[in-house]
Design an enzyme around this catalytic site. Structure first.
Site, PDB file in Angstrom:
ATOM      1  N   ARG A 107      22.935  -8.050  28.719  1.00 12.95           N
ATOM      2  CA  ARG A 107      22.236  -7.096  29.604  1.00 12.95           C
ATOM      3  C   ARG A 107      22.736  -5.665  29.491  1.00 12.95           C
ATOM      4  NH1 ARG A 107      22.856 -11.470  33.019  1.00 12.95           N
ATOM      5  NH2 ARG A 107      20.953 -12.730  33.133  1.00 12.95           N
ATOM      6  N   LYS A 129      17.077   6.867  23.177  1.00 17.32           N
ATOM      7  CA  LYS A 129      15.919   6.015  22.829  1.00 17.32           C
ATOM      8  C   LYS A 129      16.347   5.031  21.756  1.00 17.32           C
ATOM      9  CE  LYS A 129      11.762   8.799  23.382  1.00 17.32           C
ATOM     10  NZ  LYS A 129      10.575   9.194  22.596  1.00 17.32           N
ATOM     11  N   GLU A 171      12.911  17.553  10.950  1.00 13.46           N
ATOM     12  CA  GLU A 171      13.220  17.493  12.394  1.00 13.46           C
ATOM     13  C   GLU A 171      13.880  18.796  12.847  1.00 13.46           C
ATOM     14  OE1 GLU A 171      12.068  15.181  14.318  1.00 13.46           O
ATOM     15  OE2 GLU A 171      11.768  13.440  13.029  1.00 13.46           O
ATOM     16  N   LYS A 213      18.108  19.711  21.809  1.00 11.69           N
ATOM     17  CA  LYS A 213      17.671  18.371  22.201  1.00 11.69           C
ATOM     18  C   LYS A 213      18.357  17.961  23.499  1.00 11.69           C
ATOM     19  CE  LYS A 213      16.389  13.782  21.207  1.00 11.69           C
ATOM     20  NZ  LYS A 213      16.099  12.728  20.292  1.00 11.69           N
ATOM     21  N   GLU A 223      11.702  10.293  29.524  1.00 14.47           N
ATOM     22  CA  GLU A 223      10.426  10.777  28.978  1.00 14.47           C
ATOM     23  C   GLU A 223       9.268  10.508  29.921  1.00 14.47           C
ATOM     24  OE1 GLU A 223       9.844  10.433  24.692  1.00 14.47           O
ATOM     25  OE2 GLU A 223       7.692  10.356  25.040  1.00 14.47           O
ATOM     26  N   ARG A 227       9.927  15.785  28.189  1.00 18.28           N
ATOM     27  CA  ARG A 227      10.609  15.357  26.966  1.00 18.28           C
ATOM     28  C   ARG A 227       9.624  15.065  25.838  1.00 18.28           C
ATOM     29  NH1 ARG A 227      15.279  10.687  26.207  1.00 18.28           N
ATOM     30  NH2 ARG A 227      15.161  10.646  23.941  1.00 18.28           N
ATOM     31  N   ASN A 231       7.791  15.131  20.574  1.00 16.98           N
ATOM     32  CA  ASN A 231       6.912  14.320  19.731  1.00 16.98           C
ATOM     33  C   ASN A 231       5.959  15.137  18.871  1.00 16.98           C
ATOM     34  OD1 ASN A 231       7.931  11.850  20.616  1.00 16.98           O
ATOM     35  ND2 ASN A 231       6.668  11.922  22.459  1.00 16.98           N
ATOM     36  N   HIS A 234       4.627  13.836  15.616  1.00 18.63           N
ATOM     37  CA  HIS A 234       4.992  12.432  15.506  1.00 18.63           C
ATOM     38  C   HIS A 234       3.843  11.447  15.749  1.00 18.63           C
ATOM     39  CE1 HIS A 234       8.929  14.091  15.191  1.00 18.63           C
ATOM     40  NE2 HIS A 234       9.488  12.907  15.073  1.00 18.63           N
ATOM     41  N   HIS A 238       3.815   8.780  12.858  1.00 13.43           N
ATOM     42  CA  HIS A 238       3.972   7.335  13.067  1.00 13.43           C
ATOM     43  C   HIS A 238       2.765   6.566  12.529  1.00 13.43           C
ATOM     44  CE1 HIS A 238       7.134   7.824  16.509  1.00 13.43           C
ATOM     45  NE2 HIS A 238       7.623   8.016  15.300  1.00 13.43           N
ATOM     46  N   HIS A 250      10.409   8.797   6.840  1.00  8.06           N
ATOM     47  CA  HIS A 250      10.044   9.304   8.159  1.00  8.06           C
ATOM     48  C   HIS A 250       9.970  10.841   8.187  1.00  8.06           C
ATOM     49  CE1 HIS A 250       9.790   9.346  12.525  1.00  8.06           C
ATOM     50  NE2 HIS A 250      10.804  10.212  12.555  1.00  8.06           N
TER      51      HIS A 250
HETATM   52  N1  LIG Z   1      15.698   7.339  18.804  1.00  5.95           N
HETATM   53  C1  LIG Z   1      15.132   8.507  18.578  1.00  5.95           C
HETATM   54  O1  LIG Z   1      15.071   9.363  19.449  1.00  5.95           O
HETATM   55  C2  LIG Z   1      14.599   8.778  17.211  1.00  5.95           C
HETATM   56  C3  LIG Z   1      14.194  10.075  16.882  1.00  5.95           C
HETATM   57  C4  LIG Z   1      13.748  10.318  15.581  1.00  5.95           C
HETATM   58  C5  LIG Z   1      13.689   9.272  14.654  1.00  5.95           C
HETATM   59  N2  LIG Z   1      14.080   8.023  15.033  1.00  5.95           N
HETATM   60  C6  LIG Z   1      14.045   6.913  14.072  1.00  5.95           C
HETATM   61  O2  LIG Z   1      14.943   7.199  13.012  1.00  5.95           O
HETATM   62  C7  LIG Z   1      14.521   6.474  11.849  1.00  5.95           C
HETATM   63  C8  LIG Z   1      14.618   7.350  10.647  1.00  5.95           C
HETATM   64  O3  LIG Z   1      15.962   7.769  10.496  1.00  5.95           O
HETATM   65  P1  LIG Z   1      16.593   8.067   9.063  1.00  5.95           P
HETATM   66  O4  LIG Z   1      15.688   8.955   8.318  1.00  5.95           O
HETATM   67  O5  LIG Z   1      17.983   8.454   9.278  1.00  5.95           O
HETATM   68  O6  LIG Z   1      16.430   6.651   8.339  1.00  5.95           O
HETATM   69  P2  LIG Z   1      17.524   5.593   7.796  1.00  5.95           P
HETATM   70  O7  LIG Z   1      18.460   5.207   8.853  1.00  5.95           O
HETATM   71  O8  LIG Z   1      16.768   4.534   7.122  1.00  5.95           O
HETATM   72  O9  LIG Z   1      18.331   6.446   6.714  1.00  5.95           O
HETATM   73  C9  LIG Z   1      17.676   6.839   5.532  1.00  5.95           C
HETATM   74  C10 LIG Z   1      18.381   6.309   4.293  1.00  5.95           C
HETATM   75  O10 LIG Z   1      19.544   7.079   4.085  1.00  5.95           O
HETATM   76  C11 LIG Z   1      20.685   6.233   4.002  1.00  5.95           C
HETATM   77  N3  LIG Z   1      21.801   6.998   4.539  1.00  5.95           N
HETATM   78  C12 LIG Z   1      21.994   7.416   5.810  1.00  5.95           C
HETATM   79  N4  LIG Z   1      23.084   8.173   5.891  1.00  5.95           N
HETATM   80  C13 LIG Z   1      23.621   8.249   4.650  1.00  5.95           C
HETATM   81  C14 LIG Z   1      24.733   8.909   4.089  1.00  5.95           C
HETATM   82  N5  LIG Z   1      25.524   9.709   4.806  1.00  5.95           N
HETATM   83  N6  LIG Z   1      24.973   8.735   2.769  1.00  5.95           N
HETATM   84  C15 LIG Z   1      24.150   7.970   2.006  1.00  5.95           C
HETATM   85  N7  LIG Z   1      23.063   7.341   2.479  1.00  5.95           N
HETATM   86  C16 LIG Z   1      22.795   7.484   3.783  1.00  5.95           C
HETATM   87  C17 LIG Z   1      20.313   5.000   4.756  1.00  5.95           C
HETATM   88  O11 LIG Z   1      21.040   3.898   4.310  1.00  5.95           O
HETATM   89  C18 LIG Z   1      18.843   4.866   4.426  1.00  5.95           C
HETATM   90  O12 LIG Z   1      18.692   4.244   3.183  1.00  5.95           O
HETATM   91  C19 LIG Z   1      13.135   5.986  12.150  1.00  5.95           C
HETATM   92  O13 LIG Z   1      13.178   4.601  12.385  1.00  5.95           O
HETATM   93  C20 LIG Z   1      12.725   6.726  13.402  1.00  5.95           C
HETATM   94  O14 LIG Z   1      11.838   5.978  14.205  1.00  5.95           O
HETATM   95  C21 LIG Z   1      14.531   7.764  16.277  1.00  5.95           C
END
Ligand SMILES: NC(=O)c1ccc[n+]([C@@H]2O[C@H](COP(=O)([O-])OP(=O)(O)OC[C@H]3O[C@@H](n4cnc5c(N)ncnc54)[C@H](O)[C@@H]3O)[C@@H](O)[C@H]2O)c1
Length: 359
Positions: A107, A129, A171, A213, A223, A227, A231, A234, A238, A250
């Protein structure tokens, strides 16, 4: 929130000084695991902290209920209880997945966010999030779960693949576009330094984005209103990711999403054409040409956008700025628009028109 070079040393000190759990479960993906999570895990062990390392296959495709269940089984197998804390080391996928794991394990247990991608550092890791994807859409199951701490050390970005680096810059641009025109101007001036990952520019961008942020999330952590300005770009991003089955990263989807949504903003919020052109040009300077993916049918993207969490009365909702660095005031910051408006904006981008030519 600790940000800056050396933040990982502070993380080890903080975890040793006041551990958030008796057992520290470091969660990472298969790419970041060997380069950043394992060294951290070994440092924690050397400091005498009980820690274990759990990894899952890298990639958005693995941000699923199945991966979460597997990690839960692994936690159970080692006897992890309520006094466990999760340390999420990785990009946004790891942060979202491990954060959701922490939100529901017994939980809710603490999660420490250690972002290693630019996207996670400037956006995903802050704000609480967490989620996994369903086959029918992104982030459809999740929870708000604020981190115990966030440790952003830009030094880890040195190993990030170029594609991910450029995606993360989307971003950064989004943050400036919704909240800070001066930051946007700075990005225009320092675009090549950012492309080249010059440390001073990177540090400044990361700090500025985290500050913005934090100020947005602090006022509306769940949100319920304002907030949603985060988006921008986005809704389309998405839908595009879903339609292309996550073939495009992404950050790239967010760049294309902003390029489409700024066209909607020109029609519906009076977003100035010259600002739209500047946004388009900055995105292209950072990302290269903004080409709409050939296989992403406009009608299918529009249908998918209607299934987004932001849908209201069957119409897709968009968070659109009114000018660079400014959203409409108040808490109702989204507009609903018909499929045909979206399809027109997508066709305008995919036919290669630049925004100003529409005015
Ligand atoms: N929670 C939120 O508020 C929020 C906001 C924006 C995006 N997101 C989410 O984030 C995700 C996208 O994030 P992302 O682009 O970081 O994707 P990811 O976590 O898949 O990372 C991208 C790639 O880079 C690699 N990687 C990461 N850091 C590295 C490093 N320092 N050295 C080498 N390789 C590295 C990872 O292994 C992966 O292959 C999506 O799922 C999206 O929905 C969440």
């Amino acid at each position: 929130v600790r940000v800056g070079r050396g933040a990982l040393d502070l993380l080890v000190d903080d975890l040793a000084a006041r551990p958030p759990g008796r057992l520290l479960a470091v969660v990472s993906d298969s790419r970041v695991g060997p380069i950043h999570a394992e060294p951290l895990f070994r440092r924690l062990r050397r400091r005498g902290l009980p820690a274990l390392l759990l990894t899952f296959p890298a990639g958005e495709r693995h941000k699923t209920r199945a991966t979460k269940s597997r990690l839960e089984d692994e936690l159970l197998a080692v006897g992890a209880g309520r006094d466990t804390a999760i340390v999420a080391v990785g990009g946004g996928v790891t942060g979202d997945l491990a954060g959701f794991l922490a939100a529901t394990w017994h939980r809710g247990i603490p999660v420490v966010q250690v972002p290693t991608s630019l996207l996670a550092m400037v956006d995903a890791a802050l704000g609480g999030k967490t989620a996994v994807n369903l086959p029918g859409g992104k982030n459809l199951v999740g929870a708000f779960h604020q981190p115990w701490g966030l440790y952003a050390d830009p030094a880890v970005l040195g190993t990030l693949p170029a594609r991910e680096w450029l995606g993360g810059l989307s971003e950064v641009v989004k943050t400036a576009a919704i909240a800070d025109e001066r930051l946007f101007e700075w990005l225009e001036a320092f675009a090549s330094a950012l492309r080249g990952r010059e440390p001073a520019a990177v540090d400044r961008a990361v700090t500025a984005c985290l500050r913005i942020k934090a100020s947005i999330v602090r006022l509306d952590p769940l949100e319920q209103g304002r907030r949603a300005i985060l988006n921008f770009g986005h809704t389309v991003a998405h839908a595009l990711e879903t339609v292309t089955r996550y073939r495009i990263p992404h950050g790239r989807a967010v760049a294309l999403g902003m390029a489409v949504e700024v066209r909607l903003a020109m029609e519906s919020t009076g977003f100035p054409a010259e600002h739209a052109l500047r946004l388009h040009q900055l995105l292209e300077t950072l990302q290269g040409p903004l080409r709409w993916p050939a296989g992403a049918d406009a009608a299918e993207v529009a249908r998918t956008a209607r299934r987004d969490k932001k849908t209201r009365e069957g119409r897709a909702r968009y968070a659109l700025p009114v000018r660079l660095g400014k959203m409409a005031p108040g808490s109702d910051v989204t507009v609903t628009l018909s499929d045909s408006r979206l399809m027109r904006a997508i066709r305008s981008l995919s036919s290669g028109q630049v925004p100003a030519s529409r005015v």
